[in-house]
Write a protein that holds these residues in place. Structure first.
Motif, mmCIF file in Angstrom:
data_model
loop_
_atom_site.group_PDB
_atom_site.id
_atom_site.type_symbol
_atom_site.label_atom_id
_atom_site.label_comp_id
_atom_site.label_asym_id
_atom_site.label_seq_id
_atom_site.Cartn_x
_atom_site.Cartn_y
_atom_site.Cartn_z
ATOM 1 N N HIS A 134 66.306 55.837 53.118
ATOM 2 C CA HIS A 134 65.388 54.884 52.499
ATOM 3 C C HIS A 134 64.511 54.275 53.577
ATOM 4 O O HIS A 134 65.006 53.880 54.637
ATOM 5 C CB HIS A 134 66.151 53.754 51.798
ATOM 6 C CG HIS A 134 67.037 54.201 50.689
ATOM 7 N ND1 HIS A 134 68.396 54.389 50.833
ATOM 8 C CD2 HIS A 134 66.766 54.507 49.398
ATOM 9 C CE1 HIS A 134 68.915 54.778 49.682
ATOM 10 N NE2 HIS A 134 67.954 54.859 48.796
ATOM 11 N N VAL A 137 61.814 49.980 49.346
ATOM 12 C CA VAL A 137 62.622 49.700 48.158
ATOM 13 C C VAL A 137 61.916 50.258 46.924
ATOM 14 O O VAL A 137 60.731 50.004 46.701
ATOM 15 C CB VAL A 137 62.851 48.181 48.004
ATOM 16 C CG1 VAL A 137 63.641 47.888 46.726
ATOM 17 C CG2 VAL A 137 63.589 47.626 49.221
ATOM 18 N N GLU A 138 62.667 51.015 46.125
ATOM 19 C CA GLU A 138 62.156 51.552 44.864
ATOM 20 C C GLU A 138 62.917 50.947 43.698
ATOM 21 O O GLU A 138 64.100 50.595 43.809
ATOM 22 C CB GLU A 138 62.313 53.075 44.825
ATOM 23 C CG GLU A 138 61.489 53.826 45.847
ATOM 24 C CD GLU A 138 61.642 55.327 45.702
ATOM 25 O OE1 GLU A 138 60.754 55.953 45.113
ATOM 26 O OE2 GLU A 138 62.668 55.859 46.169
ATOM 27 N N GLU A 139 62.253 50.841 42.557
ATOM 28 C CA GLU A 139 62.905 50.283 41.382
ATOM 29 C C GLU A 139 64.084 51.148 40.943
ATOM 30 O O GLU A 139 65.099 50.630 40.458
ATOM 31 C CB GLU A 139 61.901 50.129 40.239
ATOM 32 C CG GLU A 139 62.481 49.451 38.997
ATOM 33 C CD GLU A 139 63.133 48.099 39.284
ATOM 34 O OE1 GLU A 139 64.228 47.849 38.742
ATOM 35 O OE2 GLU A 139 62.557 47.300 40.052
ATOM 36 N N LEU A 140 63.977 52.475 41.101
ATOM 37 C CA LEU A 140 65.098 53.357 40.779
ATOM 38 C C LEU A 140 66.332 52.974 41.573
ATOM 39 O O LEU A 140 67.454 52.937 41.034
ATOM 40 C CB LEU A 140 64.713 54.807 41.080
ATOM 41 C CG LEU A 140 65.832 55.843 40.961
ATOM 42 C CD1 LEU A 140 66.247 56.025 39.512
ATOM 43 C CD2 LEU A 140 65.404 57.180 41.555
ATOM 44 N N THR A 141 66.152 52.685 42.849
ATOM 45 C CA THR A 141 67.264 52.289 43.712
ATOM 46 C C THR A 141 67.901 51.009 43.195
ATOM 47 O O THR A 141 69.135 50.906 43.063
ATOM 48 C CB THR A 141 66.769 52.078 45.158
ATOM 49 O OG1 THR A 141 66.009 53.207 45.569
ATOM 50 C CG2 THR A 141 67.942 51.864 46.101
ATOM 51 N N ARG A 186 63.054 42.916 48.657
ATOM 52 C CA ARG A 186 62.080 43.841 48.056
ATOM 53 C C ARG A 186 60.998 44.257 49.042
ATOM 54 O O ARG A 186 60.416 45.334 48.911
ATOM 55 C CB ARG A 186 61.448 43.207 46.827
ATOM 56 C CG ARG A 186 62.346 43.223 45.604
ATOM 57 C CD ARG A 186 61.632 42.632 44.407
ATOM 58 N NE ARG A 186 62.414 42.798 43.188
ATOM 59 C CZ ARG A 186 62.306 43.821 42.346
ATOM 60 N NH1 ARG A 186 61.446 44.793 42.632
ATOM 61 N NH2 ARG A 186 63.039 43.892 41.256
ATOM 62 N N ASN A 189 60.946 47.297 54.660
ATOM 63 C CA ASN A 189 60.168 48.515 54.878
ATOM 64 C C ASN A 189 60.336 48.967 56.324
ATOM 65 O O ASN A 189 60.246 48.154 57.249
ATOM 66 C CB ASN A 189 58.688 48.256 54.583
ATOM 67 C CG ASN A 189 57.877 49.534 54.545
ATOM 68 O OD1 ASN A 189 57.696 50.194 55.559
ATOM 69 N ND2 ASN A 189 57.391 49.891 53.357
ATOM 70 N N GLY A 212 67.104 57.138 44.944
ATOM 71 C CA GLY A 212 65.820 57.244 45.627
ATOM 72 C C GLY A 212 65.086 58.491 45.203
ATOM 73 O O GLY A 212 65.695 59.489 44.780
ATOM 74 N N THR A 213 63.768 58.460 45.328
ATOM 75 C CA THR A 213 62.936 59.602 44.941
ATOM 76 C C THR A 213 62.475 60.345 46.189
ATOM 77 O O THR A 213 62.644 59.894 47.321
ATOM 78 C CB THR A 213 61.703 59.144 44.145
ATOM 79 O OG1 THR A 213 60.781 58.490 45.038
ATOM 80 C CG2 THR A 213 62.086 58.189 43.028
ATOM 81 N N ARG A 215 59.655 60.483 47.238
ATOM 82 C CA ARG A 215 58.642 59.683 47.938
ATOM 83 C C ARG A 215 59.163 59.180 49.282
ATOM 84 O O ARG A 215 58.388 59.028 50.232
ATOM 85 C CB ARG A 215 58.201 58.497 47.083
ATOM 86 C CG ARG A 215 57.376 58.864 45.856
ATOM 87 C CD ARG A 215 57.023 57.621 45.055
ATOM 88 N NE ARG A 215 56.323 56.648 45.886
ATOM 89 C CZ ARG A 215 56.649 55.355 45.929
ATOM 90 N NH1 ARG A 215 57.675 54.894 45.234
ATOM 91 N NH2 ARG A 215 55.948 54.525 46.690
ATOM 92 N N GLN A 216 60.460 58.913 49.362
ATOM 93 C CA GLN A 216 61.039 58.448 50.617
ATOM 94 C C GLN A 216 60.880 59.517 51.696
ATOM 95 O O GLN A 216 60.426 59.240 52.813
ATOM 96 C CB GLN A 216 62.528 58.121 50.421
ATOM 97 C CG GLN A 216 62.844 57.091 49.351
ATOM 98 C CD GLN A 216 62.604 55.665 49.810
ATOM 99 O OE1 GLN A 216 62.422 55.381 50.991
ATOM 100 N NE2 GLN A 216 62.620 54.741 48.861
#
Length: 264
Positions: A134, A137-141, A186, A189, A212-213, A215-216
């Motif tokens: 990571h 922070v993603e909303e999925l996480t 949140r 980073n 996580g997606t 995108r990470q």
């Protein structure tokens, strides 16, 4: 293959470790950094298999508050991964007399590896293997971490984790869960660290990772100064070493052979 277990004394705390050392010496040590709910025992047979396949020594250790290591106070500070990466990990490498290492991190452990490699000039670090890392922070996480809190309080998850963490179980769970769900987290980073990383990097993630997606991985790969290789594993969740161990071991072995000429 020789297995050694013991404790490092770091900043007044005892941190458990396990070391697999092949009979034929190898200059490179693979250092495993566990996930947010992990510890030495939760790697299961992965370290031994990795040592046998690569011919490298493999060191794993439990951070404070996990497994058989000493506990730590809660709540953890929001910058706990930075502390682990910039303060504790260098002392672990020194205590283990490691001169050449590849950091192999999973989830929070992968983020710790990134912070260490991008935040310090440490000539001991020759490469990184990052499983489900990571950097933001993603909303999925957050949704999955909220669900984990419900499972911990209402199902047998606490009992299952107690097998690995014993008296540390609440420290391990809430030390991880509370930080990630803190509203101030949140904005966490790590992308500023990426351009400083020039060593070879292998990125591994399951296509079905619910923490996580992709995108990470894309953010990491595009911002590294050095080489970044990406592997997406089908039918794999958040833990490649557990969900797809054969493919994960093969990918790490190939990466090490290509960049460091290890002898398997």
């Amino acid at each position: 293959m020789q297995e050694t277990q013991g404790f490092f004394s770091i900043d007044g705390r005892q941190l458990e470790y396990q070391l697999f050392a092949p009979s034929k010496p190898c200059d490179l040590t693979l250092v495993l950094l566990h996930e947010g709910l992990g510890c030495v025992a939760m790697w299961k047979d992965f370290p031994r298999q990795l040592a046998e396949l690569t011919g490298c020594s493999v060191l794993s250790y439990s951070r404070a508050g996990y497994g058989g290591s000493d506990p730590c106070p809660l709540p953890r500070p929001l910058n706990f991964m930075h502390h682990e990466a910039l303060d504790v990990l260098p002392k672990i490498l020194t205590a283990a007399a490691i001169e050449q290492a590849v950091l192999i991190g999973h989830s929070d452990g992968a983020s710790i590896a990134l912070i260490h490699a991008g935040g310090l000039v440490d000539p001991r670090i020759l490469g990184l293997v990052l499983m489900a890392p990571h950097v933001f922070v993603e909303e999925l996480t957050l949704a999955s971490i909220r669900a984990a809190k419900v499972a911990y309080e209402k199902t047998d998850l606490r009992a299952r984790l107690t097998r690995y963490h014993n008296a540390n179980v609440d420290c391990a769970f809430f030390g991880w869960n509370q930080v990630w769900l803190d509203p101030d987290f949140r904005d966490w980073n790590l992308e500023a660290y990426l351009p400083q990383i020039e060593v070879p990097v292998l990125l591994i993630q399951g296509e079905d990772d619910n923490y996580g997606t992709v995108r990470q991985l894309e953010a990491i790969q595009t911002q590294l100064s050095g080489n970044g290789e990406l592997l997406l594993l089908p039918e794999c969740g958040h833990s490649p070493s557990r969900d797809r161990p054969a493919e994960t071991l093969r990918a790490i072995t190939d990466f090490l052979q290509h960049h460091f000429k290890v002898v398997s």
